[in-house]
Design a protein around this motif. Structure first.
Motif, short mmCIF file in Angstrom:
data_model
loop_
_atom_site.label_atom_id
_atom_site.label_comp_id
_atom_site.label_asym_id
_atom_site.label_seq_id
_atom_site.Cartn_x
_atom_site.Cartn_y
_atom_site.Cartn_z
N LEU A 10 0.83 -1.21 0.00
CA LEU A 10 0.00 0.00 0.00
C LEU A 10 0.86 1.26 0.00
CD1 LEU A 10 -2.67 -1.21 2.57
CD2 LEU A 10 -3.12 -0.65 0.16
N GLU A 11 1.96 1.24 0.73
CA GLU A 11 2.86 2.39 0.78
C GLU A 11 3.53 2.65 -0.56
OE1 GLU A 11 4.22 2.69 5.43
OE2 GLU A 11 5.29 1.25 4.17
N ARG A 12 3.77 1.60 -1.32
CA ARG A 12 4.40 1.76 -2.64
C ARG A 12 3.40 2.12 -3.74
NH1 ARG A 12 6.91 -3.06 -1.03
NH2 ARG A 12 5.67 -4.22 -2.54
N ALA A 13 2.12 1.95 -3.48
CA ALA A 13 1.10 2.21 -4.50
C ALA A 13 1.08 3.69 -4.87
CB ALA A 13 -0.27 1.79 -3.99
N ASP A 14 0.88 3.96 -6.15
CA ASP A 14 0.81 5.35 -6.59
C ASP A 14 -0.63 5.80 -6.83
OD1 ASP A 14 0.27 3.93 -8.88
OD2 ASP A 14 1.93 4.75 -10.04
N ALA A 108 -0.51 7.64 -1.15
CA ALA A 108 -0.67 8.37 -2.42
C ALA A 108 -2.05 9.03 -2.50
CB ALA A 108 -0.47 7.43 -3.60
N THR A 109 -3.03 8.46 -1.80
CA THR A 109 -4.38 9.03 -1.74
C THR A 109 -4.84 9.01 -0.29
OG1 THR A 109 -5.54 6.93 -1.99
CG2 THR A 109 -4.90 8.07 -4.03
N PRO A 110 -5.85 9.80 0.06
CA PRO A 110 -6.37 9.73 1.44
C PRO A 110 -6.83 8.32 1.82
CG PRO A 110 -7.18 11.71 0.37
CD PRO A 110 -6.49 10.89 -0.69
N ALA A 111 -7.46 7.62 0.89
CA ALA A 111 -7.94 6.27 1.19
C ALA A 111 -6.79 5.31 1.47
CB ALA A 111 -8.79 5.75 0.04
N LEU A 112 -5.71 5.41 0.70
CA LEU A 112 -4.55 4.56 0.96
C LEU A 112 -3.93 4.89 2.31
CD1 LEU A 112 -2.90 4.47 -2.58
CD2 LEU A 112 -3.83 2.51 -1.32
N ALA A 113 -3.84 6.17 2.65
CA ALA A 113 -3.29 6.57 3.95
C ALA A 113 -4.14 6.00 5.09
CB ALA A 113 -3.22 8.09 4.05
N LEU A 114 -5.47 6.08 4.96
CA LEU A 114 -6.35 5.55 6.00
C LEU A 114 -6.24 4.03 6.09
CD1 LEU A 114 -8.47 6.06 8.17
CD2 LEU A 114 -10.22 6.06 6.37
N CYS A 115 -6.14 3.38 4.98
CA CYS A 115 -5.98 1.92 4.95
C CYS A 115 -4.69 1.51 5.66
CB CYS A 115 -5.99 1.46 3.50
SG CYS A 115 -6.07 -0.32 3.28
N ILE A 116 -3.61 2.17 5.36
CA ILE A 116 -2.31 1.86 5.98
C ILE A 116 -2.38 2.11 7.49
CG2 ILE A 116 0.12 2.55 6.12
CD1 ILE A 116 -0.20 3.32 3.06
#
Length: 127
Positions: A10-14, A108-116
């Motif tokens: 998830l951290e590497r996802a763009d 990379a996105t707010p959703a990815l940040a929340l998921c992480i």
């Protein structure tokens, strides 16, 4: 799959990735779409069906919200020029401790940040 491995991906996802969100969702909620676990517990089947529907609809923040441990509060901070979106999770108990640090993540996105951040909270004992 281990939570750390999913967090790394998830951290590497763009950007949002349906399969990454599925991995995270299944890591938290299980992936048994058939069998006695689902058949014996209609509320569990409904949760999985809702998660799949959110992923299919690309409602990424809604999917990420299902990963936040119960009782935890979350905040999202949008990306400003040169900064990535950030999510923070905390509990009332955490805030009462002197020098507490919320569980935080950038993505990379707010959703990815929340998921992480949600997966980190869970890996630190948040249920």
């Amino acid at each position: 799959m281990q939570t750390k491995t999913i967090i790394d991906k998830l951290e590497r996802a763009d950007g949002p990735d349906r399969f990454l969100f599925l991995e995270a969702f299944y890591a938290v909620h299980g992936s048994e779409l058939a069998g006695t676990r689902v058949l014996g517990y209609p509320e569990y089947a409904a949760l999985l069906a809702r998660g799949i529907a959110l992923i299919d609809a690309e409602a990424w923040i809604d999917v990420a919200m299902t990963l936040v441990p119960e009782g935890w509060e979350w905040s999202l901070y949008s990306a400003q020029s040169g900064f990535r979106p950030q999510a923070q999770l905390e509990t009332e108990v955490m805030r009462q401790r002197e020098g507490f640090e919320p569980v935080s993540a950038f993505g990379a996105t707010p959703a990815l940040a929340l998921c992480i951040a949600a997966l980190r909270a869970r890996s630190q004992g948040g249920e």
